[in-house]
Design a protein around this motif. Structure first.
Motif, mmCIF file in Angstrom:
data_model
loop_
_atom_site.group_PDB
_atom_site.id
_atom_site.type_symbol
_atom_site.label_atom_id
_atom_site.label_comp_id
_atom_site.label_asym_id
_atom_site.label_seq_id
_atom_site.Cartn_x
_atom_site.Cartn_y
_atom_site.Cartn_z
ATOM 1 N N THR A 76 71.226 42.095 61.508
ATOM 2 C CA THR A 76 70.064 41.980 60.636
ATOM 3 C C THR A 76 69.710 43.332 60.038
ATOM 4 N N HIS A 77 69.703 44.359 60.872
ATOM 5 C CA HIS A 77 69.402 45.705 60.380
ATOM 6 C C HIS A 77 70.424 46.132 59.341
ATOM 7 N N ALA A 78 71.704 45.797 59.601
ATOM 8 C CA ALA A 78 72.751 46.169 58.646
ATOM 9 C C ALA A 78 72.519 45.486 57.305
ATOM 10 N N GLN A 79 72.132 44.175 57.343
ATOM 11 C CA GLN A 79 71.881 43.442 56.103
ATOM 12 C C GLN A 79 70.681 44.007 55.357
ATOM 13 N N VAL A 80 69.616 44.315 56.094
ATOM 14 C CA VAL A 80 68.418 44.875 55.472
ATOM 15 C C VAL A 80 68.712 46.262 54.904
ATOM 16 N N ASP A 81 69.455 47.076 55.666
ATOM 17 C CA ASP A 81 69.794 48.416 55.181
ATOM 18 C C ASP A 81 70.588 48.348 53.898
ATOM 19 N N SER A 82 71.510 47.382 53.836
ATOM 20 C CA SER A 82 72.306 47.202 52.617
ATOM 21 C C SER A 82 71.418 46.820 51.451
ATOM 22 N N LEU A 83 70.414 45.975 51.693
ATOM 23 C CA LEU A 83 69.503 45.540 50.646
ATOM 24 C C LEU A 83 68.616 46.685 50.171
ATOM 25 N N LEU A 84 68.160 47.521 51.125
ATOM 26 C CA LEU A 84 67.217 48.584 50.777
ATOM 27 C C LEU A 84 67.849 49.697 49.957
ATOM 28 N N ARG A 85 69.156 49.773 49.946
ATOM 29 C CA ARG A 85 69.827 50.800 49.168
ATOM 30 C C ARG A 85 69.904 50.445 47.684
ATOM 31 N N LEU A 86 69.498 49.205 47.328
ATOM 32 C CA LEU A 86 69.559 48.748 45.935
ATOM 33 C C LEU A 86 68.281 49.108 45.198
ATOM 34 N N SER A 87 68.337 49.009 43.870
ATOM 35 C CA SER A 87 67.145 49.225 43.053
ATOM 36 C C SER A 87 66.182 48.060 43.246
ATOM 37 N N PRO A 88 64.878 48.217 42.889
ATOM 38 C CA PRO A 88 63.922 47.125 43.095
ATOM 39 C C PRO A 88 64.354 45.796 42.460
ATOM 40 N N SER A 89 64.842 45.825 41.225
ATOM 41 C CA SER A 89 65.274 44.570 40.584
ATOM 42 C C SER A 89 66.473 43.973 41.298
ATOM 43 N N GLN A 90 67.397 44.850 41.722
ATOM 44 C CA GLN A 90 68.580 44.370 42.434
ATOM 45 C C GLN A 90 68.199 43.815 43.808
ATOM 46 N N GLN A 91 67.170 44.411 44.425
ATOM 47 C CA GLN A 91 66.715 43.911 45.726
ATOM 48 C C GLN A 91 66.238 42.458 45.609
ATOM 49 N N ILE A 92 65.433 42.214 44.575
ATOM 50 C CA ILE A 92 64.917 40.857 44.368
ATOM 51 C C ILE A 92 66.063 39.883 44.072
ATOM 52 N N PHE A 93 66.978 40.330 43.191
ATOM 53 C CA PHE A 93 68.086 39.454 42.826
ATOM 54 C C PHE A 93 68.962 39.169 44.042
ATOM 55 N N HIS A 94 69.237 40.212 44.834
ATOM 56 C CA HIS A 94 70.083 40.030 46.011
ATOM 57 C C HIS A 94 69.392 39.128 47.033
ATOM 58 N N LEU A 95 68.070 39.262 47.166
ATOM 59 C CA LEU A 95 67.333 38.427 48.121
ATOM 60 C C LEU A 95 67.446 36.956 47.741
ATOM 61 N N TRP A 96 67.313 36.653 46.462
ATOM 62 C CA TRP A 96 67.420 35.248 46.032
ATOM 63 C C TRP A 96 68.867 34.765 46.033
ATOM 64 N N GLN A 97 69.796 35.681 45.778
ATOM 65 C CA GLN A 97 71.209 35.293 45.792
ATOM 66 C C GLN A 97 71.663 34.925 47.201
ATOM 67 N N ASN A 98 71.035 35.539 48.186
ATOM 68 C CA ASN A 98 71.362 35.244 49.587
ATOM 69 C C ASN A 98 70.133 34.691 50.300
ATOM 70 N N ALA A 99 69.445 33.785 49.633
ATOM 71 C CA ALA A 99 68.201 33.232 50.171
ATOM 72 C C ALA A 99 68.444 32.623 51.541
ATOM 73 N N PRO A 100 67.674 33.053 52.549
ATOM 74 C CA PRO A 100 67.908 32.546 53.916
ATOM 75 C C PRO A 100 67.782 31.040 54.036
ATOM 76 N N TYR A 101 66.860 30.438 53.282
ATOM 77 C CA TYR A 101 66.672 28.986 53.438
ATOM 78 C C TYR A 101 67.912 28.211 53.006
ATOM 79 N N LEU A 102 68.735 28.811 52.112
ATOM 80 C CA LEU A 102 69.972 28.142 51.681
ATOM 81 C C LEU A 102 70.994 28.056 52.811
ATOM 82 N N ASP A 103 70.930 29.015 53.754
ATOM 83 C CA ASP A 103 71.848 28.965 54.897
ATOM 84 C C ASP A 103 71.556 27.772 55.791
ATOM 85 N N ILE A 104 70.350 27.228 55.681
ATOM 86 C CA ILE A 104 70.003 26.036 56.459
ATOM 87 C C ILE A 104 70.517 24.780 55.763
#
Length: 572
Positions: free
Chosen positions: A24-52
């Motif tokens: 989880t930390h690795a995934q969050v760290d990878s996300l935090l290295r992105l720009s704000p717009s990329q963070q939002i896009f990446h969050l929706w691209q890998n939306a946790p609810y879709l894994d369900i």
């Protein structure tokens, strides 16, 4: 021993927790290295609810790592003062909690309970995202009015914010377009779907779905050229990505368009491929493809194969509420029984398809859109075209034309029958009038003869009293006129035949050996002229008339024994 086992289990649990936290930390760290717009896009691209929702279908046991990830993301966003990222993390936690219950078949009130929290959200785009998912959930539960209330509210918020300022706008636009499709607002659906294609997709399958949906819209609108173009593009994308599911779906639609454009033979290869690919992966598509195959085969007069696909389609159908399988099935059955000449079943399935169309229209009544629009004053324009209403109007028009044609044919037949009856009545009246006129003329003619006979009898009586042996010239002339000469006979005969058209002809046919004098005698007998009047008219004595009648009866007896002269004359 039990203590040792307990410690071992606790050790494994701690190792698992450590692994999850590390990942989880690795995934969050990878996300935090992105720009704000990329963070939002990446969050929706890998939306946790879709894994369900998507394989391998994470369960509640796996949700711990999701919440840890989202909590850490929220903490980071708060530290950085990034309200949008923070509230996005909160929204995803809500979506995960809701999806876990919904997928498990449990009633979820998570979205409703989250409303007070989301009402406090200071970020308009996140608040609009919540409205969007609230609407999607209501729509999925068939609460269409409430669903479009939220969706239209979100839609107008997105427009105010500007699509270019929303990294995940592709997801929202395609979702809104899909909802308009199910309500028959095809032009609006196309507009949103094409807009979605202009922005980066958050789901790798989304372009395939969008191309297919646009093709479906054009097909519903009757624009088969554009429909075929988008179906073909979607099919090529699916083939390039080795996506057999979407390859099957788009192949079905390519074949269906060919079938609709009168090319059943060209449609068969696509439909056969789609049917083969669909049976295990998308059985509901296999059911619909089997119906299209049946229609194509019926168009090619292959009724036995068509019947096999019709019967086989039912084993793949799972009674999806959004499917139009039943309608296509009834239509195909109607075509089959019409082709095989079973008109009783043809009528039954045709009635069923019409009733089902009415049910579908009632279920997806696009006036719900207008009602939701008035509640939120959000949507500026709604497409007022109702494709299903147009289909209903067309079906009613065809039905009315058929009924009108039947009425016209029936009316024409009745009119023609009445005209013929009127014509026959007029002819009958004309004949009756002619006969009455002829009878009047004949009666007048006979009356004149009767008057002359009476005059002759009076003069003859006066002469007998005066013992005159000869007749004055005036009397001779009168007698000549009274006696039926040949000219008189012709005039008499013409009047007689007008009253009794077939009498003389029938008489001569049955008794060809009658003399002209005997024919005249029979004609006078037919009119009921007395013996005395006959004697005067024919210029003979009454004894001569009696003798002539006797001889006439004897002659007729040679043709038929025991002939009654009066009865014979009445029969002729």
């Amino acid at each position: 021993m039990k203590r040792h086992l307990f410690l071992r289990r606790m050790g494994l649990l701690l190792v698992g927790w450590a692994f999850l936290i590390t990942v989880t930390h690795a995934q969050v760290d990878s996300l935090l290295r992105l720009s704000p717009s990329q963070q939002i896009f990446h969050l929706w691209q890998n939306a946790p609810y879709l894994d369900i929702i998507n394989p391998p279908h994470l369960t509640a046991r796996d949700s711990t790592a999701m919440f840890i990830r989202l909590d850490r993301l929220g903490d980071f966003a708060r530290e950085k003062g990034d309200d949008r990222l923070y509230w996005s993390a909160q929204l995803h936690k809500i979506l995960v909690s809701h999806t876990l219950l919904d997928v498990a078949g449990k009633k979820s009130t998570v979205l409703e309970e989250a409303q007070p929290l989301m009402d406090q959200c200071p970020v308009p785009v996140v608040q609009a995202s919540y409205w969007y998912y609230r609407g999607r959930f209501d729509f999925g539960k068939k609460r269409f009015d409430a669903g479009f209330h939220w969706l239209l509210r979100a839609q107008n918020a997105f427009e105010r914010i500007g699509y270019e300022n929303i990294p995940e706008i592709h997801e929202y636009l395609s979702g809104l377009g899909g909802r308009y499709y199910f309500f028959g607002e095809y032009q609006t659906c196309i507009r949103y779907m094409k807009a979605a294609l202009r922005y980066p997709n958050v789901n790798k399958h989304s372009p395939l779905i969008i191309h297919n949906t646009i093709g479906l819209c054009y097909r519903q609108l009757g624009d088969y050229q554009n429909a075929q173009a988008f179906f073909s593009r979607g099919r090529a994308l699916a083939a390039s990505r080795n996506d057999t599911t979407h390859l099957a779906i788009t192949s079905t639609n390519v074949g269906h368009v060919l079938l609709l454009t009168g090319k059943p033979r060209q449609a068969l290869p696509y439909l056969y491929q789609a049917y083969s690919l669909s049976q295990t992966r998308v059985p509901e598509n296999a059911a619909l493809t089997a119906i299209y195959l049946a229609k194509a085969l019926l168009a090619l007069d292959s009724t036995q194969k068509a019947r096999a696909y019709l019967d086989g389609s039912t084993r793949f159908y799972k009674n999806q509420h959004w499917s139009d399988y039943d309608l296509h099935y009834y239509q195909a059955r109607t075509l089959y029984y019409r082709k095989t000449g079973n008109y009783r079943y043809t009528t039954a399935y045709l009635d069923s398809s019409l009733r089902l169309q009415d049910t579908l229209r009632a279920r997806f009544n696009s006036r719900l859109l207008a009602a939701s629009q008035m509640q939120v004053n959000a949507e500026r324009y709604l497409n007022n075209t109702r494709q299903l209403e147009s289909e209903k109007a067309s079906a009613e028009k065809v039905r009315n034309i058929i009924l009108l044609a039947m009425l016209l044919l029936t009316g024409s037949g009745i009119y023609s029958l009445r005209q013929n009856q009127q014509k026959r009545l007029l002819e009958k009246r004309a004949l009756l009038s002619q006969q009455q006129q002829a009878e009047a003329l004949l009666a007048q003619y006979m009356a004149n003869l009767h008057e002359k006979n009476q005059l002759i009898e009076t003069i003859s009586a006066d002469l007998d009293q005066a013992n005159l042996r000869t007749h004055p010239p005036t009397i001779e002339t009168l007698l000549d006129r009274v006696i039926l000469t040949e000219i008189d006979w012709q005039q008499f005969k013409q009047l007689f035949e007008a009253v009794y058209p077939a009498f003389l002809t029938s008489l001569q046919q049955r008794f060809a050996d009658l003399t002209p004098a005997e024919i005249r005698l029979i004609a006078l007998l037919k009119l009921g002229v007395s013996t005395k009047q006959m004697a005067n008219m024919l210029g003979v004595t009454m004894n001569t008339i009696r003798t002539s009648r006797y001889r006439l009866r004897r002659k007729l007896e040679r043709h038929q024994l025991d002939t009654n002269l009066d009865s014979l004359i009445r029969q002729l």
